[in-house]
Design a protein around this motif. Structure first.
Motif, PDB file in Angstrom:
ATOM      1  N   ALA A  71       0.824  -1.211   0.000  1.00 24.35           N
ATOM      2  CA  ALA A  71       0.000   0.000   0.000  1.00 24.35           C
ATOM      3  C   ALA A  71       0.858   1.262   0.000  1.00 24.35           C
ATOM      4  CB  ALA A  71      -0.928  -0.002   1.209  1.00 24.35           C
ATOM      5  N   LEU A  72       1.970   1.238   0.715  1.00 22.51           N
ATOM      6  CA  LEU A  72       2.868   2.395   0.706  1.00 22.51           C
ATOM      7  C   LEU A  72       3.440   2.626  -0.690  1.00 22.51           C
ATOM      8  CD1 LEU A  72       4.767   1.908   4.081  1.00 22.51           C
ATOM      9  CD2 LEU A  72       3.248   3.810   3.496  1.00 22.51           C
ATOM     10  N   ALA A  73       3.808   1.537  -1.371  1.00 22.55           N
ATOM     11  CA  ALA A  73       4.331   1.669  -2.734  1.00 22.55           C
ATOM     12  C   ALA A  73       3.259   2.205  -3.677  1.00 22.55           C
ATOM     13  CB  ALA A  73       4.849   0.322  -3.226  1.00 22.55           C
ATOM     14  N   MET A  74       2.036   1.689  -3.563  1.00 22.36           N
ATOM     15  CA  MET A  74       0.957   2.163  -4.417  1.00 22.36           C
ATOM     16  C   MET A  74       0.615   3.618  -4.118  1.00 22.36           C
ATOM     17  SD  MET A  74      -1.708  -0.974  -5.059  1.00 22.36           S
ATOM     18  CE  MET A  74      -2.095  -1.277  -3.340  1.00 22.36           C
ATOM     19  N   THR A  75       0.725   4.008  -2.862  1.00 26.51           N
ATOM     20  CA  THR A  75       0.411   5.393  -2.506  1.00 26.51           C
ATOM     21  C   THR A  75       1.377   6.356  -3.168  1.00 26.51           C
ATOM     22  OG1 THR A  75      -0.485   4.641  -0.386  1.00 26.51           O
ATOM     23  CG2 THR A  75       0.021   6.979  -0.582  1.00 26.51           C
ATOM     24  N   THR A  76       2.625   5.961  -3.362  1.00 24.62           N
ATOM     25  CA  THR A  76       3.557   6.815  -4.086  1.00 24.62           C
ATOM     26  C   THR A  76       3.043   7.101  -5.483  1.00 24.62           C
ATOM     27  OG1 THR A  76       5.438   5.959  -2.817  1.00 24.62           O
ATOM     28  CG2 THR A  76       5.935   7.041  -4.903  1.00 24.62           C
ATOM     29  N   SER A  77       2.521   6.072  -6.158  1.00 26.64           N
ATOM     30  CA  SER A  77       1.941   6.275  -7.484  1.00 26.64           C
ATOM     31  C   SER A  77       0.736   7.204  -7.422  1.00 26.64           C
ATOM     32  CB  SER A  77       1.534   4.932  -8.096  1.00 26.64           C
ATOM     33  OG  SER A  77       2.665   4.120  -8.344  1.00 26.64           O
ATOM     34  N   VAL A  78      -0.093   7.045  -6.393  1.00 29.50           N
ATOM     35  CA  VAL A  78      -1.248   7.931  -6.223  1.00 29.50           C
ATOM     36  C   VAL A  78      -0.789   9.372  -6.034  1.00 29.50           C
ATOM     37  CG1 VAL A  78      -3.219   8.490  -4.743  1.00 29.50           C
ATOM     38  CG2 VAL A  78      -2.739   6.111  -5.326  1.00 29.50           C
ATOM     39  N   ARG A  79       0.271   9.570  -5.244  1.00 26.92           N
ATOM     40  CA  ARG A  79       0.773  10.934  -5.022  1.00 26.92           C
ATOM     41  C   ARG A  79       1.242  11.566  -6.343  1.00 26.92           C
ATOM     42  NH1 ARG A  79      -1.825  10.266  -1.186  1.00 26.92           N
ATOM     43  NH2 ARG A  79      -1.087   9.804   0.914  1.00 26.92           N
ATOM     44  N   ILE A  80       1.843  10.764  -7.214  1.00 30.49           N
ATOM     45  CA  ILE A  80       2.272  11.293  -8.516  1.00 30.49           C
ATOM     46  C   ILE A  80       1.053  11.732  -9.322  1.00 30.49           C
ATOM     47  CG2 ILE A  80       3.346  10.671 -10.718  1.00 30.49           C
ATOM     48  CD1 ILE A  80       5.261   8.853  -9.050  1.00 30.49           C
ATOM     49  N   LEU A  81       0.019  10.913  -9.331  1.00 32.76           N
ATOM     50  CA  LEU A  81      -1.199  11.286 -10.051  1.00 32.76           C
ATOM     51  C   LEU A  81      -1.841  12.525  -9.432  1.00 32.76           C
ATOM     52  CD1 LEU A  81      -2.803   7.771 -10.660  1.00 32.76           C
ATOM     53  CD2 LEU A  81      -1.281   9.072 -12.160  1.00 32.76           C
ATOM     54  N   GLN A  82      -1.770  12.644  -8.111  1.00 29.18           N
ATOM     55  CA  GLN A  82      -2.305  13.842  -7.453  1.00 29.18           C
ATOM     56  C   GLN A  82      -1.486  15.081  -7.824  1.00 29.18           C
ATOM     57  OE1 GLN A  82      -2.156  12.326  -3.424  1.00 29.18           O
ATOM     58  NE2 GLN A  82      -4.351  11.902  -3.408  1.00 29.18           N
ATOM     59  N   GLY A  83      -0.179  14.891  -8.028  1.00 25.52           N
ATOM     60  CA  GLY A  83       0.649  15.996  -8.484  1.00 25.52           C
ATOM     61  C   GLY A  83       0.255  16.459  -9.879  1.00 25.52           C
ATOM     62  N   VAL A  84      -0.131  15.508 -10.733  1.00 27.75           N
ATOM     63  CA  VAL A  84      -0.622  15.866 -12.067  1.00 27.75           C
ATOM     64  C   VAL A  84      -1.901  16.679 -11.952  1.00 27.75           C
ATOM     65  CG1 VAL A  84      -1.553  14.935 -14.220  1.00 27.75           C
ATOM     66  CG2 VAL A  84       0.474  13.884 -13.179  1.00 27.75           C
ATOM     67  N   ARG A  85      -2.813  16.238 -11.105  1.00 24.61           N
ATOM     68  CA  ARG A  85      -4.060  16.993 -10.909  1.00 24.61           C
ATOM     69  C   ARG A  85      -3.777  18.406 -10.405  1.00 24.61           C
ATOM     70  NH1 ARG A  85      -8.090  14.430  -6.765  1.00 24.61           N
ATOM     71  NH2 ARG A  85      -6.374  15.005  -5.378  1.00 24.61           N
TER      72      ARG A  85
END
Length: 305
Positions: A164-178
Motif C-alpha cells: 500500500a505504501l508503494a501504491m500510494t507513491t503512485s497515487v501521489r504522482i497522479l495527485q501531483g498531475v491533478r
C-alpha cells in the motif's frame, strides 16, 4: 520531512518515543493490542489510565499515559470504531490517527509507532484500514515528528502495508498531475500501466506539446521520481514541483479543460481505495476504457482526444 515506514514486529517492543494503543472506551485494559501493552508495560499504565481517564475515552479521540516498563517513553491511547458492531463511518478511524499524532507532537515525541487501529477484533477491513492510516498520517501536519511506523504483527499484514505504501507513491504522482492541471498545465498527459511482470506499476508523463519530453516512473524504483524523491508522505504540490523541474518547457496553456476534468474524475475513482488505474499492460485492450485496479474488471472511460 516525516518518514512513514512499515515494520514487522511486536508493538510492545518498539523503541519509538511513543507507541499507540488500540484501546476501548473504558480505558481499563482489554484484549489484543490493548491487553498486550498493559501486560508488557505493567500496572503503572492502568494506574495512569484511571487517573487521567476517569470517564473513559471517546471513540476517535486520543490521550497519553506513562509507558511503564515498555521501551517507549509514552503510550498514546486511542479508541477506534468497532466495524463489527456497525460503526462503519471512516471519519472516527481517521480521527484516531490524527489525534494520536497531535498528542504525540504535544508531548515532544520525535517518533511514533502505530498498530493497525480497528483492524483486529473490531473487524475493520484491512485494506481500508491501511488506506485510512496512510492517507490520514500523510495529511496531518506533524512537523516535530521525524518517523512514523505502521507495525504489523504478521507477515501478511506487513506485506499489505508495504504494498500500500508503494501504491500510494503512485497515487501521489497522479495527485501531483491533478495539481498542475488545476494551475492550467492542461497539456500534461498521463499513461499509467503495469510492467510485463505484473509486479510494478508504471507511469509515463508527457508534455503533449513536446512528445519527446517525458518522465518515466516505476514502483520498482521505490521513491526515485523525476530526479528527486517522492513517497507516500510527499504532498501533491511537492510532486508538481518535481514534474515542472523535469519538464521545463511545460506551459500553463489552460486549453484542455475536458482532459483536466476527465482526469479529476479518474482520480476520484482511484483515491478512496488506492486502486491504481491501468491504461497499458500485456494482453490489455484499452478500447473499453482504463481499468481501475489491475485485474478488477472495473473500467473508466478512455481520455478525450
Amino acid at each position: 520531512m516525516t518518514t512513514l515506514i512499515a515494520v514487522r514486529g511486536d508493538i510492545t517492543a518498539q523503541t519509538a518515543d511513543a507507541i499507540v494503543n488500540a484501546a476501548n472506551n473504558a480505558m481499563r485494559g482489554g484484549g489484543g493490542v490493548d491487553g498486550a501493552i498493559h501486560r508488557a508495560g505493567g500496572p503503572e499504565i492502568l494506574r495512569d489510565c484511571i487517573a487521567r481517564f476517569p470517564n473513559g475515552l471517546a471513540t476517535g479521540d486520543a490521550g497519553w499515559t506513562t509507558a511503564g516498563r515498555l521501551p517507549a517513553k509514552w503510550v498514546v491511547h486511542t479508541v477506534g470504531p468497532n466495524h463489527a458492531a456497525g460503526q462503519r463511518d471512516r471519519g472516527p478511524l481517521e480521527s484516531c490517527y490524527r489525534r494520536s499524532l497531535e498528542v504525540a507532537q504535544d508531548l515532544g515525541a520525535r517518533s511514533i509507532a502505530f498498530p493497525l487501529i480497528s483492524a483486529g477484533v473490531y473487524g475493520w477491513p484491512r485494506r481500508e484500514a491501511i488506506t485510512a492510516a496512510i492517507d490520514t498520517i500523510a495529511a496531518t501536519p506533524a512537523t516535530s515528528i521525524d518517523s512514523v511506523a505502521l507495525v504489523a504483527h504478521d507477515e501478511r499484514a506487513y506485506d499489505e502495508i508495504s504494498s500500500a505504501l508503494a501504491m500510494t507513491t503512485s497515487v501521489r504522482i497522479l495527485q501531483g498531475v491533478r495539481e498542475l492541471h488545476r494551475r492550467g498545465f492542461h497539456r500534461l498527459r498521463v499513461q499509467p500501466g503495469m510492467a510485463p511482470s505484473g509486479m510494478h506499476h508504471r507511469i509515463v508523463l508527457t508534455d503533449a506539446a513536446d512528445p519527446g519530453a517525458t518522465i518515466h516512473y516505476t514502483s520498482g524504483a521505490a521513491t526515485d521520481f523525476a530526479g528527486g524523491i517522492a513517497d507516500a508522505m510527499t504532498t501533491p504540490p511537492a510532486v508538481a514541483a518535481l514534474i515542472l523541474g523535469a519538464l521545463p518547457r511545460l506551459a500553463a496553456t489552460n486549453d484542455a479543460p475536458e482532459y483536466a476534468a476527465w482526469f479529476a474524475g479518474l482520480l476520484a475513482a482511484v483515491e478512496p481505495e488506492h486502486a491504481l488505474p491501468v491504461s497499458f499492460a500485456d494482453y490489455f485492450d484499452d478500447s473499453a476504457g482504463w481499468e481501475i485496479g489491475w485485474g478488477s474488471g472495473l473500467r473508466y472511460p478512455a481520455p478525450p482526444r
